[in-house]
Write an enzyme that holds these catalytic residues in place. Structure first.
Site, PDB file in Angstrom:
ATOM      1  N   ASN A 181       0.851  -1.197   0.000  1.00 37.45           N
ATOM      2  CA  ASN A 181       0.000   0.000   0.000  1.00 37.45           C
ATOM      3  C   ASN A 181       0.886   1.246   0.000  1.00 37.45           C
ATOM      4  OD1 ASN A 181       0.581   0.730   2.860  1.00 37.45           O
ATOM      5  ND2 ASN A 181      -0.388  -1.252   3.207  1.00 37.45           N
ATOM      6  N   ASP A 200      -4.213  -6.542   5.074  1.00 41.28           N
ATOM      7  CA  ASP A 200      -5.213  -7.429   5.685  1.00 41.28           C
ATOM      8  C   ASP A 200      -5.250  -8.780   5.003  1.00 41.28           C
ATOM      9  OD1 ASP A 200      -6.156  -5.676   7.651  1.00 41.28           O
ATOM     10  OD2 ASP A 200      -7.342  -4.581   6.160  1.00 41.28           O
ATOM     11  N   LYS A 207     -11.092  -4.032  18.420  1.00 43.57           N
ATOM     12  CA  LYS A 207      -9.695  -4.425  18.626  1.00 43.57           C
ATOM     13  C   LYS A 207      -9.250  -4.297  20.083  1.00 43.57           C
ATOM     14  CE  LYS A 207      -8.478  -3.514  13.854  1.00 43.57           C
ATOM     15  NZ  LYS A 207      -7.366  -3.763  12.944  1.00 43.57           N
TER      16      LYS A 207
HETATM   17  N1  CTP Z   1      -3.816  -3.685  12.013  1.00 42.65           N
HETATM   18  C1  CTP Z   1      -3.125  -4.750  12.525  1.00 42.65           C
HETATM   19  N2  CTP Z   1      -3.066  -5.928  11.847  1.00 42.65           N
HETATM   20  C2  CTP Z   1      -3.715  -6.079  10.675  1.00 42.65           C
HETATM   21  C3  CTP Z   1      -4.441  -4.994  10.147  1.00 42.65           C
HETATM   22  C4  CTP Z   1      -4.473  -3.814  10.846  1.00 42.65           C
HETATM   23  O1  CTP Z   1      -2.551  -4.620  13.593  1.00 42.65           O
HETATM   24  N3  CTP Z   1      -3.645  -7.243  10.032  1.00 42.65           N
HETATM   25  C5  CTP Z   1      -3.855  -2.422  12.776  1.00 42.65           C
HETATM   26  C6  CTP Z   1      -3.235  -1.255  12.086  1.00 42.65           C
HETATM   27  O2  CTP Z   1      -1.846  -1.137  12.385  1.00 42.65           O
HETATM   28  C7  CTP Z   1      -4.030  -0.083  12.634  1.00 42.65           C
HETATM   29  C8  CTP Z   1      -5.375  -0.663  12.899  1.00 42.65           C
HETATM   30  O3  CTP Z   1      -5.197  -2.079  12.977  1.00 42.65           O
HETATM   31  O4  CTP Z   1      -3.495   0.367  13.863  1.00 42.65           O
HETATM   32  C9  CTP Z   1      -6.422  -0.346  11.878  1.00 42.65           C
HETATM   33  O5  CTP Z   1      -6.089  -0.885  10.666  1.00 42.65           O
HETATM   34  P1  CTP Z   1      -7.096  -0.890   9.427  1.00 42.65           P
HETATM   35  O6  CTP Z   1      -6.511  -1.739   8.357  1.00 42.65           O
HETATM   36  O7  CTP Z   1      -7.435   0.495   9.092  1.00 42.65           O
HETATM   37  O8  CTP Z   1      -8.356  -1.547  10.052  1.00 42.65           O
HETATM   38  P2  CTP Z   1      -9.000  -2.923   9.856  1.00 42.65           P
HETATM   39  O9  CTP Z   1      -9.435  -3.401  11.178  1.00 42.65           O
HETATM   40  O10 CTP Z   1      -8.093  -3.803   9.103  1.00 42.65           O
HETATM   41  O11 CTP Z   1     -10.333  -2.584   9.071  1.00 42.65           O
HETATM   42  P3  CTP Z   1     -10.609  -2.269   7.532  1.00 42.65           P
HETATM   43  O12 CTP Z   1      -9.409  -2.731   6.773  1.00 42.65           O
HETATM   44  O13 CTP Z   1     -11.818  -3.040   7.276  1.00 42.65           O
HETATM   45  O14 CTP Z   1     -10.816  -0.810   7.491  1.00 42.65           O
END
Ligand code: CTP
Length: 400
Positions: A210, A279, A342
């Site tokens: 990303n 993700d 979370k």
């Molecule tokens: N995060 C994490 N591990 C992952 C994905 C995200 O620890 N596999 C953490 C990121 O570092 C950030 C927070 O979760 O602090 C939010 O990440 P984000 O990707 O925006 O949220 P998601 O819960 O993955 O939701 P979405 O992608 O559906 O917006």
């Protein structure tokens, strides 16, 4: 975060590295510090006092019996004014004198009288540096609370290659900044920051990633370091220079970031997850380069571990967990949902749709989302935003 109002004394002894101190003096002036320069007579053989006078706008104090300078009074006045003294380049001779409390010239007399933090940057031939007498003197200085800045390895003026080279002015400046900028209100705290993107390999030449540059996370690590915290920075691939004095753990994939974070987590008081973790990753990583064919290609993706959620479930009492949310719509609703899902104490929410916020740029506009409500921070440089985030974390830890 400049050095306005601070007085830095640069004490030079005779060594070829003395020329580098001109650059350091100039950097300190740009940081708005008052710079006072002391030189031994030997130092003036390598660089002229006039150079420093032109750069700093203050009179350079040279160790000649320049009585007009009222030597005895002046050295105490300089020592009283100093917020920090750096002896650089420090010869084996001056190190030996300092280690034994010998004060037989302007420089050693002043340094002995200083009560402020003292830093010493040895610069000499490898044999002299490695000599047990020099090493014993340096150990003794450390025992007296003097910070010894380890010399770099490299080609020395004498032609030898080894330790003994004075570090570059930028590194010396960082040592000074660590002492003089910021109140040490995070001293004793262990803080872990994750930063940057992750890379999920498709094959040996391709990956999914990303647009994260890691900048916000690196600023958080730097700010916490300057405030005295012991910082671990777990970083995905970035082009950034890592902040000094932090433990850097480089990772590539979400799984590697997970493993590094989980291993370090139990020791942390504060964990800030600023990384943009993928993700999903390819369900299969090909061992050889995937070759194209006439047909379309469909990639099968599988979930990566949610590191923040795992930390939220496994955290120990008193540990503060801060996540980030980068959204393109419904910013605060999404951030509140993440806070709860979370198990974090705070989510720093920023919108990708807003000018001056989000990936890459020097500024950010964030909202701190907490169980008790939201705080909108003004648009500011990422360094300033980092400090405001840390302010809020400290206030929460103190029970606010
Ligand atoms: N995060 C994490 N591990 C992952 C994905 C995200 O620890 N596999 C953490 C990121 O570092 C950030 C927070 O979760 O602090 C939010 O990440 P984000 O990707 O925006 O949220 P998601 O819960 O993955 O939701 P979405 O992608 O559906 O917006």
């Amino acid at each position: 975060m400049d050095l306005k109002g601070k007085t830095v004394v640069l004490a030079l002894t005779g060594g070829i590295a003395a020329y580098k101190i001109a650059t350091l003096a100039s950097m300190l002036v740009k940081q708005k510090a008052t710079v006072l320069v002391l030189m031994t007579e030997n130092a003036t053989r390598f660089i002229a006092p006039l150079t420093f006078e032109a750069l700093t706008g203050t009179r350079c104090m040279v160790d000649t019996f320049d009585r007009s300078f009222s030597f005895e009074i002046e050295h105490v006045a300089v020592a009283d004014r100093a917020d920090l003294v750096l002896v650089a380049p420090a010869s084996a001779n001056v190190i030996a004198k300092m280690a034994n409390g010998i004060a037989d010239d302007m420089l050693t007399t002043t340094v002995l009288a200083c009560r402020c933090p003292k830093l010493v940057a040895p610069a000499m031939n490898t044999g002299m540096y490695e000599n047990p007498a020099t090493q014993a003197n340096l150990a003794r200085l450390r025992g007296y609370g003097v910070e010894v800045i380890d010399p770099a390895c490299g080609r020395l003026a004498c032609g030898a290659v080894g330790p003994g080279k004075m570090p570059e002015p930028q590194q010396l400046l960082e040592h000074i900044q660590r002492h003089l900028t910021c109140q040490k209100d995070m001293a004793g705290l262990h803080l872990l920051v994750t930063a940057g993107p992750t890379r999920e390999a498709l094959d040996p030449v391709r990956f999914i990633t990303n647009h994260s540059t890691g900048r916000m996370g690196y600023e958080l690590a730097r700010a916490a370091m300057l405030r005295g915290a012991q910082v671990t920075l777990v970083s995905g691939p970035t082009a950034l220079e890592p902040p000094p004095f932090v433990e850097l753990v480089r990772v590539e994939s979400a799984q590697q970031m997970h493993d590094a974070v989980m291993a370090a987590a139990p020791a942390q008081d504060v964990i800030i997850k600023a990384a943009a973790v993928a993700d999903y990753r390819p369900a299969h990583t090909a061992g050889e380069k995937i070759k194209k064919s006439g047909a379309d290609l469909t990639l099968e993706l599988t979930r990566t571990p949610d590191i923040l959620a795992e930390l939220g479930a496994a955290r120990r009492p008193g540990q503060f967990l801060c996540g980030f949310a980068m959204e393109t719509r419904d910013l605060l609703d999404n951030a509140r949902a993440k806070l709860e899902k979370k198990g974090a104490d705070m989510i720093v929410a920023n919108s990708l749709r807003e000018a001056g916020a989000g990936f890459g740029g020097a500024t950010n506009h964030v909202t701190l989302v907490e169980p008790t409500g939201c705080t909108d921070l003004p648009l500011a440089g990422k360094d300033e935003v980092a400090h405001r985030i840390l302010d809020r974390i400290l206030a929460r830890r103190a029970g606010a």
